[in-house]
Every structure is written in C-alpha cells, then in structure tokens.
Design a protein around this motif. Structure first.
Motif, mmCIF file in Angstrom:
data_model
loop_
_atom_site.group_PDB
_atom_site.id
_atom_site.type_symbol
_atom_site.label_atom_id
_atom_site.label_comp_id
_atom_site.label_asym_id
_atom_site.label_seq_id
_atom_site.Cartn_x
_atom_site.Cartn_y
_atom_site.Cartn_z
ATOM 1 N N GLU A 158 9.828 6.528 71.341
ATOM 2 C CA GLU A 158 8.511 6.664 71.937
ATOM 3 C C GLU A 158 7.480 6.840 70.823
ATOM 4 O OE1 GLU A 158 8.807 6.538 75.585
ATOM 5 O OE2 GLU A 158 10.695 5.951 74.649
ATOM 6 N N ILE A 159 6.377 6.105 70.918
ATOM 7 C CA ILE A 159 5.323 6.179 69.905
ATOM 8 C C ILE A 159 4.051 6.674 70.582
ATOM 9 C CG2 ILE A 159 3.923 4.900 68.251
ATOM 10 C CD1 ILE A 159 6.243 2.879 68.087
ATOM 11 N N THR A 160 3.479 7.733 70.002
ATOM 12 C CA THR A 160 2.198 8.242 70.497
ATOM 13 C C THR A 160 1.209 8.269 69.346
ATOM 14 O OG1 THR A 160 2.818 10.529 70.078
ATOM 15 C CG2 THR A 160 3.262 9.692 72.277
ATOM 16 N N TRP B 61 3.729 3.197 72.949
ATOM 17 C CA TRP B 61 4.932 2.366 73.074
ATOM 18 C C TRP B 61 6.068 3.216 73.606
ATOM 19 C CZ3 TRP B 61 5.768 -2.764 72.593
ATOM 20 C CH2 TRP B 61 7.086 -3.198 72.666
ATOM 21 N N SER B 62 6.856 2.648 74.480
ATOM 22 C CA SER B 62 8.022 3.332 75.025
ATOM 23 C C SER B 62 9.188 2.363 75.109
ATOM 24 C CB SER B 62 7.721 3.897 76.415
ATOM 25 O OG SER B 62 8.909 4.379 77.000
ATOM 26 N N LYS B 63 10.240 2.659 74.363
ATOM 27 C CA LYS B 63 11.446 1.834 74.454
ATOM 28 C C LYS B 63 12.106 2.027 75.814
ATOM 29 C CE LYS B 63 15.929 0.871 72.579
ATOM 30 N NZ LYS B 63 17.131 1.591 72.292
ATOM 31 N N LEU B 64 11.962 3.219 76.382
ATOM 32 C CA LEU B 64 12.540 3.464 77.701
ATOM 33 C C LEU B 64 11.908 2.565 78.757
ATOM 34 C CD1 LEU B 64 12.794 7.363 77.655
ATOM 35 C CD2 LEU B 64 14.602 5.692 77.230
ATOM 36 N N GLU B 65 10.603 2.297 78.636
ATOM 37 C CA GLU B 65 9.920 1.434 79.599
ATOM 38 C C GLU B 65 10.085 -0.039 79.263
ATOM 39 O OE1 GLU B 65 5.859 2.598 80.023
ATOM 40 O OE2 GLU B 65 6.387 4.643 80.602
ATOM 41 N N SER B 66 9.977 -0.385 77.963
ATOM 42 C CA SER B 66 10.007 -1.802 77.584
ATOM 43 C C SER B 66 11.426 -2.328 77.422
ATOM 44 C CB SER B 66 9.240 -2.011 76.272
ATOM 45 O OG SER B 66 9.938 -1.387 75.199
ATOM 46 N N GLY B 67 12.362 -1.444 77.081
ATOM 47 C CA GLY B 67 13.748 -1.866 76.906
ATOM 48 C C GLY B 67 14.080 -2.359 75.509
ATOM 49 N N HIS B 68 13.100 -2.363 74.601
ATOM 50 C CA HIS B 68 13.381 -2.817 73.232
ATOM 51 C C HIS B 68 12.454 -2.118 72.237
ATOM 52 C CE1 HIS B 68 10.073 -5.484 74.447
ATOM 53 N NE2 HIS B 68 9.795 -5.590 73.168
ATOM 54 N N LEU B 69 12.827 -2.211 70.977
ATOM 55 C CA LEU B 69 11.996 -1.657 69.902
ATOM 56 C C LEU B 69 10.887 -2.649 69.561
ATOM 57 C CD1 LEU B 69 14.782 -0.337 67.510
ATOM 58 C CD2 LEU B 69 13.242 1.033 68.888
ATOM 59 N N PRO B 70 9.729 -2.148 69.151
ATOM 60 C CA PRO B 70 8.674 -3.083 68.743
ATOM 61 C C PRO B 70 8.999 -3.653 67.364
ATOM 62 C CG PRO B 70 7.955 -0.834 68.358
ATOM 63 C CD PRO B 70 9.297 -0.748 69.043
ATOM 64 N N SER B 71 8.580 -4.891 67.148
ATOM 65 C CA SER B 71 8.713 -5.459 65.806
ATOM 66 C C SER B 71 7.648 -4.805 64.931
ATOM 67 C CB SER B 71 8.509 -6.972 65.845
ATOM 68 O OG SER B 71 7.165 -7.275 66.176
ATOM 69 N N MET B 72 7.778 -4.946 63.620
ATOM 70 C CA MET B 72 6.784 -4.350 62.720
ATOM 71 C C MET B 72 5.404 -4.929 63.007
ATOM 72 S SD MET B 72 5.951 -2.165 60.537
ATOM 73 C CE MET B 72 7.504 -1.501 60.046
ATOM 74 N N GLN B 73 5.338 -6.239 63.271
ATOM 75 C CA GLN B 73 4.059 -6.880 63.577
ATOM 76 C C GLN B 73 3.460 -6.297 64.866
ATOM 77 O OE1 GLN B 73 4.374 -11.084 64.050
ATOM 78 N NE2 GLN B 73 2.154 -11.403 64.145
ATOM 79 N N GLN B 74 4.283 -6.113 65.896
ATOM 80 C CA GLN B 74 3.794 -5.521 67.144
ATOM 81 C C GLN B 74 3.297 -4.101 66.910
ATOM 82 O OE1 GLN B 74 7.421 -6.009 69.457
ATOM 83 N NE2 GLN B 74 6.244 -7.077 71.036
ATOM 84 N N LEU B 75 4.060 -3.336 66.131
ATOM 85 C CA LEU B 75 3.695 -1.943 65.874
ATOM 86 C C LEU B 75 2.357 -1.846 65.135
ATOM 87 C CD1 LEU B 75 4.381 1.019 66.019
ATOM 88 C CD2 LEU B 75 5.823 0.740 64.004
ATOM 89 N N VAL B 76 2.179 -2.675 64.114
ATOM 90 C CA VAL B 76 0.918 -2.673 63.368
ATOM 91 C C VAL B 76 -0.234 -3.093 64.286
ATOM 92 C CG1 VAL B 76 -0.337 -3.814 61.495
ATOM 93 C CG2 VAL B 76 1.989 -2.983 61.106
ATOM 94 N N GLN B 77 -0.014 -4.107 65.114
ATOM 95 C CA GLN B 77 -1.052 -4.574 66.042
ATOM 96 C C GLN B 77 -1.416 -3.484 67.049
ATOM 97 O OE1 GLN B 77 -2.551 -7.604 65.753
ATOM 98 N NE2 GLN B 77 -3.992 -6.844 67.276
#
Length: 133
Positions: free
Chosen positions: A92-94, A101-117
């Motif tokens: 979980e990212i706050t 971002w929530s892996k529990l809700e999305s089902g996957h980890l964000p890519s580095m590009q997604q995380l930076v965006q």
C-alpha cells in the motif's frame, strides 16, 4: 527506493506489516500451538489415539518409527500453512496520509514508471494555490 530518493529527496519511505484478518491470525496461532503439541507427542512416543480407544493410523506409526523425519515434516508443513495465513501480500502506498496505490485492490505491484507518474500527479495536485504558476 534509490530512484525515488533521487527524484524526490524529501520523500519519506516507510515499511510496515499489514495485519491479516483476525480469523487468519487465530488459525495461525492455533496451528503454532498444535504443531508444538504434535511434535512433543511424537518425541515422547505417546499415542493419543490409544487414549481415545482408537487404533493408530499408519502415518502415526510411521512417525513413531521415523521421529526425526516426522518432526521435521510437521514443523515445515505447519510453518508453510502459518505463513500463508499471516501473509496478506499488501503493498500500500500513501502520500501525505492519502492512499495512492493498493496492491490489495489492484492485484499487482505498480511498475516504476507507474509509481513515478502517480507520485508526480499527486504532488502536482497537492501544491498550494499560491505556489502554482
């Protein structure tokens, strides 16, 4: 983390455990105690089935003949199940106490590009009005 620290030097990154549901915690706790009791019974050679007036199953007889293997099998198999009960898979990212971002809700980890965006979008939205150009 290094990429994020290079891009955002003032960002604070923390990690913590995300507790599983109470039911899973209780199941894991019960398994831990049951494991220890079962290993104890194997080591001392007590037959719990005889106390109940039942014939010992074949796996119990095998365990009494192969105590080291039986104890190891009980220990590792129980630990595997306990770990599955305690694992949530949460990531979980706050940002400023707002979930982004929530892996529990999305089902996957964000890519580095997604995380930076995500972080860039959130930081742009959180800039006070008098600092925007």
């Amino acid at each position: 983390m290094q990429v994020l620290y290079q891009r955002y030097p003032d960002i604070r990154i923390e990690g913590e455990n995300y507790l599983p549901l109470p039911l899973y915690r209780h199941v894991a706790s019960f398994l831990s105690m049951f494991k220890l009791a079962l290993i104890g019974l194997i080591i001392i050679g007590k037959d719990p089935f005889a106390l109940c007036g039942m014939q010992a199953p074949g796996i119990w007889v095998w365990g009494q003949e192969n105590k080291i293997y039986a104890c190891m099998m009980v220990f590792f198999f129980s630990n595997m199940i306990e770990n599955q009960c305690m694992s949530t898979g949460a990531f979980e990212i706050t940002l400023n106490d707002v979930p982004v971002w929530s892996k529990l809700e999305s089902g996957h980890l964000p890519s580095m590009q997604q995380l930076v965006q995500i972080l860039e979008n959130e930081m742009k939205m959180n800039v006070p009005m008098d600092h925007r150009s």
